[in-house]
Design a protein around this motif. Structure first.
Motif, PDB file in Angstrom:
ATOM      1  N   GLU A 149       0.828  -1.209   0.000  1.00 35.45           N
ATOM      2  CA  GLU A 149       0.000   0.000   0.000  1.00 35.45           C
ATOM      3  C   GLU A 149       0.862   1.259   0.000  1.00 35.45           C
ATOM      4  O   GLU A 149       0.586   2.229  -0.697  1.00 35.45           O
ATOM      5  CB  GLU A 149      -0.931   0.006   1.226  1.00 35.45           C
ATOM      6  CG  GLU A 149      -2.012  -1.059   1.185  1.00 35.45           C
ATOM      7  CD  GLU A 149      -2.911  -0.923  -0.035  1.00 35.45           C
ATOM      8  OE1 GLU A 149      -3.328   0.221  -0.344  1.00 35.45           O
ATOM      9  OE2 GLU A 149      -3.177  -1.949  -0.694  1.00 35.45           O
ATOM     10  N   LEU A 150       1.951   1.216   0.780  1.00 33.67           N
ATOM     11  CA  LEU A 150       2.872   2.361   0.805  1.00 33.67           C
ATOM     12  C   LEU A 150       3.524   2.555  -0.558  1.00 33.67           C
ATOM     13  O   LEU A 150       3.748   3.685  -1.002  1.00 33.67           O
ATOM     14  CB  LEU A 150       3.945   2.143   1.873  1.00 33.67           C
ATOM     15  CG  LEU A 150       4.990   3.261   1.999  1.00 33.67           C
ATOM     16  CD1 LEU A 150       4.323   4.581   2.389  1.00 33.67           C
ATOM     17  CD2 LEU A 150       6.074   2.887   3.003  1.00 33.67           C
ATOM     18  N   HIS A 151       3.816   1.447  -1.238  1.00 38.11           N
ATOM     19  CA  HIS A 151       4.442   1.525  -2.560  1.00 38.11           C
ATOM     20  C   HIS A 151       3.529   2.258  -3.552  1.00 38.11           C
ATOM     21  O   HIS A 151       3.987   3.086  -4.354  1.00 38.11           O
ATOM     22  CB  HIS A 151       4.753   0.105  -3.063  1.00 38.11           C
ATOM     23  CG  HIS A 151       5.480   0.089  -4.358  1.00 38.11           C
ATOM     24  ND1 HIS A 151       4.909  -0.337  -5.544  1.00 38.11           N
ATOM     25  CD2 HIS A 151       6.742   0.466  -4.676  1.00 38.11           C
ATOM     26  CE1 HIS A 151       5.785  -0.229  -6.521  1.00 38.11           C
ATOM     27  NE2 HIS A 151       6.913   0.244  -6.029  1.00 38.11           N
ATOM     28  N   LYS A 152       2.233   1.985  -3.502  1.00 35.79           N
ATOM     29  CA  LYS A 152       1.271   2.678  -4.380  1.00 35.79           C
ATOM     30  C   LYS A 152       1.275   4.178  -4.111  1.00 35.79           C
ATOM     31  O   LYS A 152       1.259   5.001  -5.036  1.00 35.79           O
ATOM     32  CB  LYS A 152      -0.136   2.114  -4.165  1.00 35.79           C
ATOM     33  CG  LYS A 152      -0.305   0.675  -4.614  1.00 35.79           C
ATOM     34  CD  LYS A 152      -1.699   0.164  -4.274  1.00 35.79           C
ATOM     35  CE  LYS A 152      -1.856  -1.316  -4.621  1.00 35.79           C
ATOM     36  NZ  LYS A 152      -3.191  -1.830  -4.226  1.00 35.79           N
ATOM     37  N   ILE A 153       1.292   4.539  -2.823  1.00 36.37           N
ATOM     38  CA  ILE A 153       1.302   5.961  -2.447  1.00 36.37           C
ATOM     39  C   ILE A 153       2.594   6.628  -2.910  1.00 36.37           C
ATOM     40  O   ILE A 153       2.586   7.738  -3.456  1.00 36.37           O
ATOM     41  CB  ILE A 153       1.144   6.112  -0.914  1.00 36.37           C
ATOM     42  CG1 ILE A 153      -0.243   5.617  -0.473  1.00 36.37           C
ATOM     43  CG2 ILE A 153       1.355   7.567  -0.490  1.00 36.37           C
ATOM     44  CD1 ILE A 153      -0.410   5.503   1.020  1.00 36.37           C
ATOM     45  N   ALA A 154       3.720   5.937  -2.709  1.00 28.77           N
ATOM     46  CA  ALA A 154       5.019   6.501  -3.079  1.00 28.77           C
ATOM     47  C   ALA A 154       5.123   6.736  -4.585  1.00 28.77           C
ATOM     48  O   ALA A 154       5.703   7.735  -5.042  1.00 28.77           O
ATOM     49  CB  ALA A 154       6.138   5.577  -2.597  1.00 28.77           C
ATOM     50  N   ILE A 155       4.576   5.796  -5.371  1.00 31.09           N
ATOM     51  CA  ILE A 155       4.582   5.944  -6.831  1.00 31.09           C
ATOM     52  C   ILE A 155       3.811   7.202  -7.238  1.00 31.09           C
ATOM     53  O   ILE A 155       4.250   7.985  -8.103  1.00 31.09           O
ATOM     54  CB  ILE A 155       3.971   4.696  -7.515  1.00 31.09           C
ATOM     55  CG1 ILE A 155       4.906   3.498  -7.382  1.00 31.09           C
ATOM     56  CG2 ILE A 155       3.648   4.972  -8.983  1.00 31.09           C
ATOM     57  CD1 ILE A 155       6.185   3.622  -8.172  1.00 31.09           C
ATOM     58  N   LYS A 156       2.637   7.410  -6.635  1.00 28.92           N
ATOM     59  CA  LYS A 156       1.838   8.607  -6.936  1.00 28.92           C
ATOM     60  C   LYS A 156       2.597   9.879  -6.593  1.00 28.92           C
ATOM     61  O   LYS A 156       2.601  10.853  -7.364  1.00 28.92           O
ATOM     62  CB  LYS A 156       0.520   8.562  -6.170  1.00 28.92           C
ATOM     63  CG  LYS A 156      -0.460   7.523  -6.658  1.00 28.92           C
ATOM     64  CD  LYS A 156      -1.735   7.542  -5.823  1.00 28.92           C
ATOM     65  CE  LYS A 156      -2.715   6.454  -6.281  1.00 28.92           C
ATOM     66  NZ  LYS A 156      -3.938   6.449  -5.438  1.00 28.92           N
ATOM     67  N   LEU A 157       3.243   9.888  -5.425  1.00 31.48           N
ATOM     68  CA  LEU A 157       4.015  11.068  -5.015  1.00 31.48           C
ATOM     69  C   LEU A 157       5.182  11.321  -5.960  1.00 31.48           C
ATOM     70  O   LEU A 157       5.475  12.465  -6.325  1.00 31.48           O
ATOM     71  CB  LEU A 157       4.534  10.876  -3.585  1.00 31.48           C
ATOM     72  CG  LEU A 157       3.509  11.060  -2.466  1.00 31.48           C
ATOM     73  CD1 LEU A 157       4.090  10.603  -1.138  1.00 31.48           C
ATOM     74  CD2 LEU A 157       3.086  12.517  -2.364  1.00 31.48           C
TER      75      LEU A 157
END
Length: 299
Positions: free
Chosen positions: A65-73
């Protein structure tokens, strides 16, 4: 934590390289530093995000889930960086503000060539001279070209073109008319507060002519409206006339649709100005545009 993207960048690199050691080489930092940054992320989230395996790494559910957020950022930051580079490189539209007559009838003659000359996109904003001056002061336009300048201390004004005003009619009229002949026409006039009306009024006052004695057919609020109304009048022994810039009626004079006249002994003219802020007097783009415009004084 999210304001500091460094730790998230380390996390993304670990995921992409599938290794803490490879990530450290990629980032140019020590492996313990990579481990420490991942640990700080886990402490912040209060959950484990990466499991280290013999053949690489595996993300936990929270890590995914953190990976998805980091990609967006990361995508948002990259987009913002590109916009910032454009700003630094001045790769944004240069905005010229122009008063109505200039923007509608003069600049279109060489606008595309001007863009090619400075190798930069130009946006043209058209409004009355006072509003364009305010936008120049507020730095919403980069350079202004005005027919009715509002002089300010913070603005440099350069004289550009002389704009001569003519008596114009759809009916044949002499090329030169006497001041006393003006009362024999029917008139379409600009509104009292317009810059054109003020110039004409000053000239008529100097001639000793009272406009109130004219046969006034109508009063309109724009030069374009004046031209259109003149074009739609009937050819008559008593011509319907108005006073308008030569630039507005250039095509109609060449095609024979309209006739124009000067007033004997008088020249109705005004100066058009280029204006820009004093704190941009060394701006290379402004220098290029001003040079281009000054070399086209005869439009």
């Amino acid at each position: 934590m999210l304001k500091d993207f460094t730790k998230l960048e380390t996390f993304l690199t670990v995921v992409r390289e599938k290794s803490f050691s490879k990530a450290s080489k990629k980032l140019g930092i020590s492996q313990p530093a990579v481990t420490q940054q991942i640990k700080l992320l886990e402490d912040y989230i209060e959950d484990k995000i990466v499991d280290r395996k013999k053949n690489g790494i595996r993300l936990t559910k929270t890590g995914e889930e953190l990976h998805k957020i980091a990609i967006k950022l990361e995508k948002a930051i990259n987009t913002s960086e590109k916009d910032m580079i454009k700003l630094i490189d001045k790769d944004i539209a240069f905005i010229i503000g122009a008063s109505f007559m200039i923007g509608n009838y003069i600049l279109p003659n060489f606008f595309n060539k001007l863009q090619e000359e400075i190798k930069r996109e130009i946006m043209l904003k058209i409004d009355d001279s006072e509003e364009i001056t305010e936008e120049l002061m507020d730095k919403k336009v980069d350079l202004a070209i005005l027919e009715a300048p509002v002089f300010r201390e913070d603005i440099i004004f350069r004289e550009w073109l002389e704009d001569e005003l003519f008596i114009v009619s759809k009916s044949p009229i002499p090329k030169v008319v006497k001041p006393e002949d003006l009362v024999s026409f029917r008139w379409i006039c600009r509104e009292e507060n317009s810059h054109t009306r003020k110039i004409v009024q000053e000239a008529f006052d100097a001639m000793g002519i009272d406009c109130k004695s004219f046969d006034m057919k109508s009063v309109v609020t724009s030069s374009t409206a004046v031209k259109q109304m003149i074009l739609k009048t009937e050819v008559d022994e008593i011509p319907t006339v108005s006073i308008i810039s030569k630039h507005i009626i250039k095509d109609e004079l060449e095609s024979g649709e309209l006739y124009c006249a000067r007033i004997k002994g008088y020249k109705l003219a005004r100066i058009l100005y280029i204006a820009y802020l004093k704190d941009r007097k060394h701006d290379a783009t402004i220098d290029s545009i001003v040079s281009f415009l000054m070399n086209r004084k005869r439009v």
